[in-house]
Design a protein around this motif. Structure first.
Motif, PDB file in Angstrom:
ATOM      1  N   LEU A 174      48.086  11.992   6.575  1.00  0.00           N
ATOM      2  CA  LEU A 174      47.243  11.420   5.537  1.00  0.00           C
ATOM      3  C   LEU A 174      46.319  10.337   6.095  1.00  0.00           C
ATOM      4  CD1 LEU A 174      49.779  11.209   2.570  1.00  0.00           C
ATOM      5  CD2 LEU A 174      47.993  12.909   2.955  1.00  0.00           C
ATOM      6  N   LEU A 175      46.861   9.499   6.969  1.00  0.00           N
ATOM      7  CA  LEU A 175      46.028   8.473   7.582  1.00  0.00           C
ATOM      8  C   LEU A 175      44.980   9.095   8.499  1.00  0.00           C
ATOM      9  CD1 LEU A 175      48.650   5.698   8.429  1.00  0.00           C
ATOM     10  CD2 LEU A 175      46.970   5.707   6.574  1.00  0.00           C
ATOM     11  N   GLY A 176      45.356  10.182   9.159  1.00  0.00           N
ATOM     12  CA  GLY A 176      44.422  10.859  10.050  1.00  0.00           C
ATOM     13  C   GLY A 176      43.233  11.453   9.325  1.00  0.00           C
ATOM     14  N   PHE A 177      43.348  11.639   7.999  1.00  0.00           N
ATOM     15  CA  PHE A 177      42.244  12.165   7.211  1.00  0.00           C
ATOM     16  C   PHE A 177      41.010  11.270   7.324  1.00  0.00           C
ATOM     17  CE2 PHE A 177      39.772  12.556   3.312  1.00  0.00           C
ATOM     18  CZ  PHE A 177      39.704  13.926   3.133  1.00  0.00           C
ATOM     19  N   PRO A 190      38.552  10.418  12.970  1.00  0.00           N
ATOM     20  CA  PRO A 190      37.638   9.408  13.493  1.00  0.00           C
ATOM     21  C   PRO A 190      36.352   9.312  12.679  1.00  0.00           C
ATOM     22  CG  PRO A 190      37.416  11.392  14.773  1.00  0.00           C
ATOM     23  CD  PRO A 190      38.512  11.654  13.759  1.00  0.00           C
ATOM     24  N   ALA A 191      35.403   8.486  13.150  1.00  0.00           N
ATOM     25  CA  ALA A 191      34.152   8.242  12.437  1.00  0.00           C
ATOM     26  C   ALA A 191      33.291   9.498  12.325  1.00  0.00           C
ATOM     27  CB  ALA A 191      33.373   7.132  13.138  1.00  0.00           C
ATOM     28  N   GLU A 192      33.534  10.472  13.178  1.00  0.00           N
ATOM     29  CA  GLU A 192      32.789  11.733  13.136  1.00  0.00           C
ATOM     30  C   GLU A 192      32.864  12.368  11.750  1.00  0.00           C
ATOM     31  OE1 GLU A 192      32.617  15.892  15.738  1.00  0.00           O
ATOM     32  OE2 GLU A 192      34.292  14.496  15.967  1.00  0.00           O
ATOM     33  N   LYS A 193      33.986  12.182  11.060  1.00  0.00           N
ATOM     34  CA  LYS A 193      34.139  12.754   9.724  1.00  0.00           C
ATOM     35  C   LYS A 193      33.172  12.114   8.731  1.00  0.00           C
ATOM     36  CE  LYS A 193      39.013  13.768  10.620  1.00  0.00           C
ATOM     37  NZ  LYS A 193      40.423  13.488  10.269  1.00  0.00           N
ATOM     38  N   TYR A 194      32.961  10.808   8.870  1.00  0.00           N
ATOM     39  CA  TYR A 194      32.027  10.119   7.978  1.00  0.00           C
ATOM     40  C   TYR A 194      30.603  10.585   8.226  1.00  0.00           C
ATOM     41  CZ  TYR A 194      36.010   7.090   7.043  1.00  0.00           C
ATOM     42  OH  TYR A 194      37.243   6.619   6.667  1.00  0.00           O
ATOM     43  N   ALA A 195      30.290  10.902   9.464  1.00  0.00           N
ATOM     44  CA  ALA A 195      28.960  11.421   9.775  1.00  0.00           C
ATOM     45  C   ALA A 195      28.739  12.760   9.080  1.00  0.00           C
ATOM     46  CB  ALA A 195      28.781  11.555  11.281  1.00  0.00           C
ATOM     47  N   THR A 196      29.757  13.606   9.079  1.00  0.00           N
ATOM     48  CA  THR A 196      29.655  14.903   8.410  1.00  0.00           C
ATOM     49  C   THR A 196      29.420  14.726   6.917  1.00  0.00           C
ATOM     50  OG1 THR A 196      31.085  15.960  10.053  1.00  0.00           O
ATOM     51  CG2 THR A 196      30.857  17.064   7.932  1.00  0.00           C
ATOM     52  N   VAL A 197      30.206  13.854   6.293  1.00  0.00           N
ATOM     53  CA  VAL A 197      30.041  13.603   4.861  1.00  0.00           C
ATOM     54  C   VAL A 197      28.661  13.004   4.579  1.00  0.00           C
ATOM     55  CG1 VAL A 197      30.895  12.278   2.885  1.00  0.00           C
ATOM     56  CG2 VAL A 197      32.510  13.355   4.452  1.00  0.00           C
ATOM     57  N   THR A 204      37.247  22.693   1.412  1.00  0.00           N
ATOM     58  CA  THR A 204      36.885  22.869   2.820  1.00  0.00           C
ATOM     59  C   THR A 204      37.017  21.573   3.600  1.00  0.00           C
ATOM     60  OG1 THR A 204      35.388  24.705   2.321  1.00  0.00           O
ATOM     61  CG2 THR A 204      35.021  23.528   4.387  1.00  0.00           C
ATOM     62  N   LEU A 205      36.506  20.468   3.040  1.00  0.00           N
ATOM     63  CA  LEU A 205      36.615  19.191   3.743  1.00  0.00           C
ATOM     64  C   LEU A 205      38.070  18.754   3.868  1.00  0.00           C
ATOM     65  CD1 LEU A 205      33.602  17.170   2.283  1.00  0.00           C
ATOM     66  CD2 LEU A 205      33.782  18.294   4.515  1.00  0.00           C
ATOM     67  N   ALA A 206      38.901  19.085   2.898  1.00  0.00           N
ATOM     68  CA  ALA A 206      40.314  18.682   2.948  1.00  0.00           C
ATOM     69  C   ALA A 206      41.027  19.323   4.128  1.00  0.00           C
ATOM     70  CB  ALA A 206      41.007  19.042   1.633  1.00  0.00           C
ATOM     71  N   TRP A 207      40.913  20.658   4.262  1.00  0.00           N
ATOM     72  CA  TRP A 207      41.652  21.283   5.371  1.00  0.00           C
ATOM     73  C   TRP A 207      41.033  20.922   6.719  1.00  0.00           C
ATOM     74  CZ3 TRP A 207      39.250  24.403   8.807  1.00  0.00           C
ATOM     75  CH2 TRP A 207      38.194  25.219   8.396  1.00  0.00           C
ATOM     76  N   ARG A 208      39.711  20.680   6.728  1.00  0.00           N
ATOM     77  CA  ARG A 208      39.083  20.291   7.990  1.00  0.00           C
ATOM     78  C   ARG A 208      39.525  18.897   8.427  1.00  0.00           C
ATOM     79  NH1 ARG A 208      32.766  21.133   7.365  1.00  0.00           N
ATOM     80  NH2 ARG A 208      32.841  20.032   9.379  1.00  0.00           N
ATOM     81  N   PHE A 209      39.504  17.935   7.510  1.00  0.00           N
ATOM     82  CA  PHE A 209      39.802  16.553   7.876  1.00  0.00           C
ATOM     83  C   PHE A 209      41.296  16.301   8.016  1.00  0.00           C
ATOM     84  CE2 PHE A 209      35.601  14.666   6.027  1.00  0.00           C
ATOM     85  CZ  PHE A 209      34.893  15.406   6.960  1.00  0.00           C
ATOM     86  N   LEU A 210      42.120  17.123   7.365  1.00  0.00           N
ATOM     87  CA  LEU A 210      43.567  17.029   7.575  1.00  0.00           C
ATOM     88  C   LEU A 210      43.987  17.768   8.844  1.00  0.00           C
ATOM     89  CD1 LEU A 210      44.922  17.581   3.955  1.00  0.00           C
ATOM     90  CD2 LEU A 210      45.068  15.465   5.283  1.00  0.00           C
ATOM     91  N   GLY A 211      43.118  18.630   9.341  1.00  0.00           N
ATOM     92  CA  GLY A 211      43.434  19.429  10.518  1.00  0.00           C
ATOM     93  C   GLY A 211      43.478  18.600  11.786  1.00  0.00           C
ATOM     94  N   ASN A 212      44.229  19.089  12.755  1.00  0.00           N
ATOM     95  CA  ASN A 212      44.369  18.387  14.035  1.00  0.00           C
ATOM     96  C   ASN A 212      43.502  19.011  15.131  1.00  0.00           C
ATOM     97  OD1 ASN A 212      45.724  20.769  14.601  1.00  0.00           O
ATOM     98  ND2 ASN A 212      47.767  19.844  14.478  1.00  0.00           N
ATOM     99  N   VAL A 213      42.507  19.805  14.724  1.00  0.00           N
ATOM    100  CA  VAL A 213      41.576  20.425  15.671  1.00  0.00           C
ATOM    101  C   VAL A 213      40.244  19.680  15.569  1.00  0.00           C
ATOM    102  CG1 VAL A 213      40.393  22.539  16.351  1.00  0.00           C
ATOM    103  CG2 VAL A 213      42.720  22.649  15.413  1.00  0.00           C
ATOM    104  N   GLU A 214      39.820  19.061  16.644  1.00  0.00           N
ATOM    105  CA  GLU A 214      38.650  18.193  16.592  1.00  0.00           C
ATOM    106  C   GLU A 214      37.372  18.936  16.250  1.00  0.00           C
ATOM    107  OE1 GLU A 214      37.312  17.908  21.261  1.00  0.00           O
ATOM    108  OE2 GLU A 214      38.863  16.531  20.554  1.00  0.00           O
TER     109      GLU A 214
END
Length: 481
Positions: free
Chosen positions: A263-266, A269-276, A299-309
């Protein structure tokens, strides 16, 4: 009750009928050019093109989609649930090559601009609507999908675009019918379908259409992940559980720690904020007021919860299906098709200068991202000179006789599929091949290998291989015992 804040034209003129197709044709031409050029340059961003080429080959023969690149006897319907890809079979039969899939994807994604541009012109007028259509057709999410080569979402993008265009016109059942086949493109898209159903039901006031669509989407997610995929998968499970955060076990405190870490990993990193942030800009910012943006959440949920960069950023194909939603959300705020906003209060539409500003933001975002994106390669004359190693690649492929069994690294997988039974050299459990084909100038797996014969003998004890071909960095080792 729903409202139409921006009246749509009831009778389309010649421009309204022709311009959306011109935008789509131009985008498709750019994408086809990029795809064919990438094929000629022998570029392989991943092994997926080889996998889907084998699938198309099997469907062209009316066979089950057994894909040996994934493993001996591996049915690809046990990897992801994408039965709609059977439509690739006839295309591959007409032209048995991996480039067929690349061209098909480019055309499908280009065609998605037709309903988007048509709806934009109806709601924004000719100039602003066309600009928004172009901004969508060449947006960063679609460019990323083209550059990543073929994936199943090629079918999802035009279906979702057509569905959302129907939504913007208030054609609720047409919206549902266009969205329904998304469940046959990939198992997670059932959640996107369900999200659209809930928006129809709870915010657009379309209870019956919304309830049916939501139930359809959830039902197929449960059936696909809970029954179909495990039944067809050699391991008897859905292979991607382990990519949704930690795959560790444990009990009590250890299990709770894993959940907390996921949950914290969601949020990093900052790359996720760039996507949003890029998605918000693609929606013209004001589009965030539309409940349609909830279609991004699965889609964003499984991507940001995923452990694949690779899931987190914008460069690959994972954002492609989010792009029609971004434009539709913006237009929804203008059209007032969704009766209520996120809080349930009436959604007050915006127009005039705000509409112009939104188009400007979306267009500027596409322009800036294009200037730094993959399509800019098409402006470099050196791109069209082809690969200096193309002759060596063709000779290496020719050294493999038709119908033989081949192990290869990812670089020539798709090129070898039409003539041989291909396996990926990174898998364990492959049968001893007749040939091993490597590009020794690039990493095989997990390291750089400069002797294909030695690698083959090491992978398959009791066999002997001789180096049959070695030129331009390509090697072909042939089994002699």
């Amino acid at each position: 009750m729903t409202r139409a804040a921006v009246p749509a034209r009831t009778r389309a003129g010649l421009g309204d009928r022709v311009v959306p197709w011109l935008v789509a044709a131009a985008a498709a031409a750019v994408y086809v050019t990029f795809a064919v050029t990438q094929w000629r340059l022998l570029e392989s961003p991943s092994w997926d093109l080889g996998i889907f080429t084998q699938l198309a080959q099997a469907y062209s023969r009316l066979d089950a989609p057994i894909v040996t690149i994934k493993g001996e006897g591996f049915n690809l319907l046990g990897d992801h649930f994408h039965p709609l890809l059977v439509l690739l079979g006839p295309l591959y039969r007409l032209h048995p090559s991996g480039v067929t899939l690349l061209v098909a994807q480019a055309v499908l994604i280009g065609l998605s601009a037709v309903p988007v541009t048509a709806a934009a012109r109806e709601l924004l007028g000719s100039l602003r609507g066309t600009l928004l259509g172009v901004a969508y057709a060449l947006c960063w999410g679609l460019q990323g999908a083209i550059a990543a080569q073929f994936h199943e979402i090629a079918f999802a993008v035009p279906l979702l675009a057509a569905s959302l265009a129907a939504y913007l016109r208030g054609r609720w059942w047409s919206c549902a019918v266009w969205a329904a086949p998304l469940v046959f493109v990939k198992e997670d898209l059932g959640l996107t379908v369900a999200a659209l159903g809930l928006v129809l039901w709870l915010r657009a006031g379309q209870r019956r259409a919304g309830a049916v669509l939501a139930a359809w989407g959830v039902g197929w997610v449960v059936l696909a992940i809970g029954v179909i995929l495990p039944a067809l998968n050699p391991g008897g499970t859905w292979d991607y559980y382990g990519r949704l955060g930690s795959s560790g076990g444990g009990d009590g405190a250890a299990a709770l720690s894993d959940v907390v870490a996921v949950l914290l990993g969601f949020f990093v990193p900052a790359e996720k904020y760039a996507t949003v942030g890029l998605l918000v800009l693609a929606a013209g910012v004001v589009g965030m007021r539309s409940p349609l943006v909830w279609l991004w959440v699965p889609t964003l949920a499984w991507r940001f919860l995923g452990n694949v960069e690779y899931y987190w950023g914008w460069e690959w194909h994972y954002s492609a299906i989010l792009m029609p939603v971004a434009v539709a959300a913006f237009l929804d705020v203008l059209a007032g098709r969704t009766g209520r906003g996120h809080t349930g209060r009436p959604l007050a539409p915006v127009h005039g200068r705000w509409a112009t500003a939104g188009v400007a933001v979306a267009t500027a975002t596409t322009l800036v991202m294009t200037l730094t994106g993959p399509m800019m390669r098409l402006t470099d004359p050196a791109t069209y000179e082809g690969s200096p190693r193309a002759e060596g690649a063709r000779a290496a492929i020719a050294a493999v006789e038709d119908g033989s069994r081949v192990e290869a690294d990812i670089y020539l997988l798709a090129y070898l599929v039409p003539r041989a039974q291909v396996y990926w050299v990174g898998n364990t459990g492959n049968p001893p091949p007749d040939h091993v084909v490597l590009d020794t100038t690039r990493r095989t797996w997990p390291e750089l290998v400069d002797d294909a014969a030695a690698l083959a003998e090491d992978r398959h004890p009791g066999t002997d291989y001789e180096l049959e071909f070695d030129a331009d960095g390509y090697q072909v080792a042939t089994r002699v015992r």
